[in-house]
Design a protein around this motif. Structure first.
Motif, PDB file in Angstrom:
ATOM      1  N   ARG A  40       0.813  -1.213   0.000  1.00 21.77           N
ATOM      2  CA  ARG A  40       0.000   0.000   0.000  1.00 21.77           C
ATOM      3  C   ARG A  40       0.850   1.268   0.000  1.00 21.77           C
ATOM      4  NH1 ARG A  40      -2.591  -0.014   6.127  1.00 21.77           N
ATOM      5  NH2 ARG A  40      -0.610   0.155   7.293  1.00 21.77           N
ATOM      6  N   GLY A  41       2.097   1.159   0.448  1.00 18.63           N
ATOM      7  CA  GLY A  41       2.980   2.320   0.466  1.00 18.63           C
ATOM      8  C   GLY A  41       3.500   2.722  -0.899  1.00 18.63           C
ATOM      9  N   TYR A  42       3.221   1.916  -1.922  1.00 21.54           N
ATOM     10  CA  TYR A  42       3.743   2.193  -3.252  1.00 21.54           C
ATOM     11  C   TYR A  42       2.668   2.693  -4.214  1.00 21.54           C
ATOM     12  CZ  TYR A  42       7.502  -0.713  -1.333  1.00 21.54           C
ATOM     13  OH  TYR A  42       8.494  -1.242  -0.535  1.00 21.54           O
ATOM     14  N   ALA A  43       1.570   3.178  -3.685  1.00 19.54           N
ATOM     15  CA  ALA A  43       0.470   3.640  -4.540  1.00 19.54           C
ATOM     16  C   ALA A  43       0.915   4.763  -5.467  1.00 19.54           C
ATOM     17  CB  ALA A  43      -0.707   4.096  -3.677  1.00 19.54           C
ATOM     18  N   GLY A  44       1.726   5.678  -4.956  1.00 19.16           N
ATOM     19  CA  GLY A  44       2.207   6.770  -5.789  1.00 19.16           C
ATOM     20  C   GLY A  44       3.097   6.291  -6.912  1.00 19.16           C
ATOM     21  N   ILE A  45       3.933   5.290  -6.632  1.00 18.81           N
ATOM     22  CA  ILE A  45       4.792   4.714  -7.674  1.00 18.81           C
ATOM     23  C   ILE A  45       3.929   4.052  -8.741  1.00 18.81           C
ATOM     24  CG2 ILE A  45       6.599   3.019  -8.155  1.00 18.81           C
ATOM     25  CD1 ILE A  45       7.629   3.399  -5.333  1.00 18.81           C
TER      26      ILE A  45
ATOM     27  N   THR B 196       9.533  11.340 -15.850  1.00 14.37           N
ATOM     28  CA  THR B 196      10.558  10.772 -14.972  1.00 14.37           C
ATOM     29  C   THR B 196      10.533  11.451 -13.613  1.00 14.37           C
ATOM     30  OG1 THR B 196      12.213  12.322 -15.855  1.00 14.37           O
ATOM     31  CG2 THR B 196      12.081  10.140 -16.890  1.00 14.37           C
ATOM     32  N   ALA B 197      10.287  12.752 -13.594  1.00 16.14           N
ATOM     33  CA  ALA B 197      10.270  13.489 -12.332  1.00 16.14           C
ATOM     34  C   ALA B 197       9.172  12.986 -11.412  1.00 16.14           C
ATOM     35  CB  ALA B 197      10.102  14.984 -12.599  1.00 16.14           C
ATOM     36  N   ALA B 198       7.999  12.717 -11.966  1.00 18.02           N
ATOM     37  CA  ALA B 198       6.878  12.243 -11.150  1.00 18.02           C
ATOM     38  C   ALA B 198       7.158  10.859 -10.583  1.00 18.02           C
ATOM     39  CB  ALA B 198       5.599  12.224 -11.987  1.00 18.02           C
ATOM     40  N   ILE B 199       7.737   9.983 -11.405  1.00 16.37           N
ATOM     41  CA  ILE B 199       8.030   8.622 -10.937  1.00 16.37           C
ATOM     42  C   ILE B 199       9.099   8.659  -9.848  1.00 16.37           C
ATOM     43  CG2 ILE B 199       8.758   6.303 -11.607  1.00 16.37           C
ATOM     44  CD1 ILE B 199       7.989   7.109 -14.527  1.00 16.37           C
ATOM     45  N   GLU B 200      10.156   9.411 -10.088  1.00 16.28           N
ATOM     46  CA  GLU B 200      11.248   9.461  -9.126  1.00 16.28           C
ATOM     47  C   GLU B 200      10.803  10.093  -7.804  1.00 16.28           C
ATOM     48  OE1 GLU B 200      14.979   9.541 -12.285  1.00 16.28           O
ATOM     49  OE2 GLU B 200      13.942  11.415 -11.778  1.00 16.28           O
ATOM     50  N   SER B 201       9.999  11.128  -7.867  1.00 15.36           N
ATOM     51  CA  SER B 201       9.489  11.742  -6.638  1.00 15.36           C
ATOM     52  C   SER B 201       8.657  10.749  -5.837  1.00 15.36           C
ATOM     53  CB  SER B 201       8.648  12.982  -6.977  1.00 15.36           C
ATOM     54  OG  SER B 201       9.440  13.996  -7.549  1.00 15.36           O
ATOM     55  N   ALA B 202       7.879   9.922  -6.543  1.00 15.10           N
ATOM     56  CA  ALA B 202       7.062   8.913  -5.865  1.00 15.10           C
ATOM     57  C   ALA B 202       7.939   7.850  -5.208  1.00 15.10           C
ATOM     58  CB  ALA B 202       6.108   8.264  -6.867  1.00 15.10           C
ATOM     59  N   ILE B 203       9.048   7.479  -5.865  1.00 13.32           N
ATOM     60  CA  ILE B 203       9.975   6.492  -5.298  1.00 13.32           C
ATOM     61  C   ILE B 203      10.607   7.052  -4.021  1.00 13.32           C
ATOM     62  CG2 ILE B 203      12.167   5.286  -5.662  1.00 13.32           C
ATOM     63  CD1 ILE B 203      11.397   5.143  -8.671  1.00 13.32           C
ATOM     64  N   TRP B 204      11.068   8.302  -4.067  1.00 14.78           N
ATOM     65  CA  TRP B 204      11.720   8.906  -2.905  1.00 14.78           C
ATOM     66  C   TRP B 204      10.755   9.015  -1.722  1.00 14.78           C
ATOM     67  CZ3 TRP B 204      13.349  13.618  -6.340  1.00 14.78           C
ATOM     68  CH2 TRP B 204      14.250  13.179  -7.323  1.00 14.78           C
TER      69      TRP B 204
END
Length: 208
Positions: A154-159, A169-177
């Motif tokens: 559930r913590g990876y919903a943003g990813i 790429t910016a949106a994906i990387e921000s979600a990973i961080w």
């Protein structure tokens, strides 16, 4: 005689209770292909009318998603990134592949990105040895486990949302961080690297 029978029975029972061997990489590949078989269906009426009018049978163009076998045969870090996307059901876009290869570099050197068959240091589905480091039976299994972790936790919903969009790429990387994937959160991007990732092929043995 009774003792011999008892020993024989004990051995038989022990063998009967032995756990089944884990599936091989080839068996996993066959199961995936069977579950995701694709076909192309054309209306017989439309095809017949077109052929009668023109005398030529044509078809519209279409694209195909690379499969497990072709990606494993090529065997590079970029192919492994695409394999994660295939298992997760996300589009294979430049942004998605770029971020995944950068992410892999944050976890392992590109020179041996297949280390322990765990390019993203994902503990989900991995086995642990005496050193406490997770490993997978093959890079195919590693890709499937990584995709499963990203789809399930559930913590990876943003990813998930960012990869499903696949355009930034910016949106994906921000979600990973922002996610709990790494305890240090990659210093919120402060420890992230943006230079192009070298294309490196893994040994065939790592693919299973």
């Amino acid at each position: 005689m009774a003792g011999a029978i008892a020993v024989s029975f004990g051995l038989t029972a022990s063998l009967a209770l032995a756990p089944p061997a884990p599936p091989s990489a080839a068996a996993e590949l066959r199961a995936y292909v069977d579950a995701h078989a694709q076909g192309l269906r054309v209306s017989p009426t439309a095809a017949a009318e077109h052929l009668e009018a023109t005398g030529v049978a044509t078809r519209d163009s279409y694209t195909a998603t690379p499969g497990i076998a072709s990606l494993a045969a090529s065997g590079t870090n970029y192919d492994w990134a695409k394999l994660v996307l295939v298992f997760a059901g996300w589009p294979i876009t430049d942004a998605n592949v770029t971020v995944l290869t950068r992410w892999m570099r944050q976890e392992n050197s590109p020179k041996n990105w297949w280390n322990r068959n765990n390019p993203l240091n994902n503990g989900w589905g991995a086995s642990y040895g005496p050193g406490g480091t997770g490993s997978n039976v093959s890079l195919v299994a590693a890709a499937e486990n990584a995709a499963d972790a990203l789809l399930t936790h559930r913590g990876y919903a943003g990813i998930r949302a960012a990869f499903a969009d696949g355009s930034s790429t910016a949106a994906i990387e921000s979600a990973i961080w922002a996610s709990p994937w790494a305890t240090g959160h990659y210093a919120n991007g402060g420890h992230w690297h943006y230079t192009p990732v070298d294309v490196v092929q893994a040994p065939a043995s790592a693919w299973g």
